[in-house]
Design a protein around this motif. Structure first.
Motif, PDB file in Angstrom:
ATOM      1  N   GLY A 112       0.807  -1.215   0.000  1.00 18.76           N
ATOM      2  CA  GLY A 112       0.000   0.000   0.000  1.00 18.76           C
ATOM      3  C   GLY A 112       0.841   1.266   0.000  1.00 18.76           C
ATOM      4  N   GLN A 113       1.969   1.224   0.708  1.00 13.65           N
ATOM      5  CA  GLN A 113       2.851   2.389   0.755  1.00 13.65           C
ATOM      6  C   GLN A 113       3.371   2.712  -0.652  1.00 13.65           C
ATOM      7  N   THR A 114       3.721   1.677  -1.382  1.00 15.87           N
ATOM      8  CA  THR A 114       4.212   1.871  -2.753  1.00 15.87           C
ATOM      9  C   THR A 114       3.139   2.528  -3.615  1.00 15.87           C
ATOM     10  N   GLU A 115       1.937   2.010  -3.505  1.00 16.60           N
ATOM     11  CA  GLU A 115       0.821   2.546  -4.292  1.00 16.60           C
ATOM     12  C   GLU A 115       0.494   3.984  -3.853  1.00 16.60           C
ATOM     13  N   LEU A 116       0.449   4.196  -2.553  1.00 14.86           N
ATOM     14  CA  LEU A 116       0.099   5.523  -2.034  1.00 14.86           C
ATOM     15  C   LEU A 116       1.101   6.581  -2.496  1.00 14.86           C
ATOM     16  N   VAL A 117       2.386   6.256  -2.393  1.00 12.50           N
ATOM     17  CA  VAL A 117       3.415   7.219  -2.784  1.00 12.50           C
ATOM     18  C   VAL A 117       3.375   7.464  -4.291  1.00 12.50           C
ATOM     19  N   SER A 118       3.021   6.441  -5.045  1.00 14.66           N
ATOM     20  CA  SER A 118       2.946   6.660  -6.488  1.00 14.66           C
ATOM     21  C   SER A 118       1.748   7.559  -6.835  1.00 14.66           C
ATOM     22  N   ILE A 119       0.671   7.452  -6.065  1.00 21.72           N
ATOM     23  CA  ILE A 119      -0.464   8.369  -6.264  1.00 21.72           C
ATOM     24  C   ILE A 119      -0.050   9.792  -5.890  1.00 21.72           C
ATOM     25  N   TYR A 120       0.627   9.918  -4.749  1.00 23.08           N
ATOM     26  CA  TYR A 120       1.093  11.248  -4.342  1.00 23.08           C
ATOM     27  C   TYR A 120       2.004  11.862  -5.412  1.00 23.08           C
ATOM     28  N   LYS A 121       2.920  11.044  -5.908  1.00 23.67           N
ATOM     29  CA  LYS A 121       3.890  11.550  -6.893  1.00 23.67           C
ATOM     30  C   LYS A 121       3.165  12.110  -8.106  1.00 23.67           C
ATOM     31  N   GLU A 122       2.188  11.342  -8.564  1.00 21.86           N
ATOM     32  CA  GLU A 122       1.418  11.744  -9.741  1.00 21.86           C
ATOM     33  C   GLU A 122       0.619  13.023  -9.467  1.00 21.86           C
ATOM     34  N   ARG A 123      -0.049  13.074  -8.317  1.00 19.88           N
ATOM     35  CA  ARG A 123      -0.910  14.234  -8.003  1.00 19.88           C
ATOM     36  C   ARG A 123      -0.088  15.485  -7.725  1.00 19.88           C
ATOM     37  N   PHE A 124       1.048  15.331  -7.040  1.00 18.08           N
ATOM     38  CA  PHE A 124       1.881  16.502  -6.777  1.00 18.08           C
ATOM     39  C   PHE A 124       2.508  17.020  -8.071  1.00 18.08           C
ATOM     40  N   ALA A 125       2.785  16.111  -9.005  1.00 20.63           N
ATOM     41  CA  ALA A 125       3.398  16.520 -10.273  1.00 20.63           C
ATOM     42  C   ALA A 125       2.469  17.448 -11.056  1.00 20.63           C
ATOM     43  N   ILE A 126       1.168  17.252 -10.905  1.00 17.02           N
ATOM     44  CA  ILE A 126       0.190  18.121 -11.577  1.00 17.02           C
ATOM     45  C   ILE A 126       0.427  19.572 -11.157  1.00 17.02           C
ATOM     46  N   TYR A 127       0.859  19.758  -9.904  1.00 16.17           N
ATOM     47  CA  TYR A 127       1.113  21.113  -9.392  1.00 16.17           C
ATOM     48  C   TYR A 127       2.612  21.418  -9.372  1.00 16.17           C
TER      49      TYR A 127
END
Ligand code: ADP
Length: 257
Positions: free
Chosen positions: A76-91
């Motif tokens: 889950g940590q791997t998945e969560l951080v990959s979601i964060y990475k993607e969402r933060f990249a938008i900004y």
């Protein structure tokens, strides 16, 4: 407060049905990047690894055995951080994952290594995203002890990196003079100056399906912040844009300290 630590609970990141609240994660990325543009340094302490891991593996419930929970947390940590990475990249924000155990600040050498990492990340305008290292420490997973948790970890990180404000987002509007889930007459306390035995007596157990901390660990975090001359604000993370109100100094949630 130039340096701010934000802690988000599982209840903010995962819906009660187990699916991931991408809207909340997106809002978090948006508000944190806005804070960065205004010159603030932000560290995000994020729970949710188990909740996200269960969803990723198509499981409805936490496995009972601790090693299986650790495996779910790693996934889950791997998945969560990959979601964060993607969402933060938008900004246009970069993130760096920091996995800690609460005892690192006890050992001078690891203490220094951790602080160096935080400083180097922030110097490069990278947002540290922190979680407890569930592979190494199982306290957070162990429901019997309920000792470890990201609530306290977030306060430990805040006081060590010199952040004087900890914003704690949960599934509740703030701290009440009784557990609002058990007592309909419980009232929100907008300002708590000291955390003492009486304060702890007002706190009940955890309310959410995936949450582990409950109110006691949030009070411990508040106590730690106050001891270090800092403050903590507990507010509802249902809409993380509430952080805009908090940094504007509007009275939302409960101010500790
Ligand atoms: P998170 O997953 O965000 O860390 P938790 O479920 O661990 O959240 O803790 C928040 C819960 O603590 C609330 O939903 C509420 O049910 C419970 N709680 C117990 N006592 C209190 C209190 N005095 N004031 C507010 N919430 C309380």
């Amino acid at each position: 407060a130039k340096r701010v630590v934000i802690k988000v609970g599982t209840s903010t990141l995962v819906y009660p049905d187990g699916s991931i609240n991408l809207r909340a994660i997106d809002q978090l990325a948006f508000v944190i990047s806005a804070m960065r543009h205004r010159g603030r340094e932000v560290v995000l302490v994020s729970s949710g690894a188990i909740g996200v891991g269960l969803n990723y593996m198509g499981l409805k419930q936490r496995p009972k055995a601790i090693p299986e929970q650790q495996a779910i947390a790693a996934i889950g940590q791997t998945e969560l951080v990959s979601i964060y990475k993607e969402r933060f990249a938008i900004y246009e924000q970069k993130i760096g994952q920091v996995l800690l155990t609460r005892d690192i600040f006890v050992y001078p050498k690891s203490h220094k290594n951790v602080l160096n990492t935080f400083e180097a990340l922030m110097q490069q305008n990278v947002i540290p995203i922190v979680n407890e290292n569930d592979t190494v420490a199982v306290d957070e997973l162990d429901h019997e002890t309920k000792f470890g948790d990201n609530d306290q970890l977030s306060a430990i990180v805040a006081t060590n990196i010199g952040a004087d404000l900890l914003i704690m987002l949960s599934d509740i509007d703030g701290f009440y003079n009784g557990n609002p889930n058990a007592d309909a007459k419980a009232q929100l306390l907008s300002h708590v100056e000291q955390v003492d035995q009486q304060t702890y007596e007002l706190a009940g157990g955890s309310g959410s399906r995936f949450g582990t901390g409950g109110m006691v660990t949030k009070l411990k975090a508040a106590e730690r912040m106050i001891k270090a001359d800092g403050q903590m604000i507990l507010a509802n993370g249902e809409d993380p844009a509430i952080i805009f109100q908090i940094i504007a100094g509007e009275p939302v949630g409960t101010l500790f300290g």
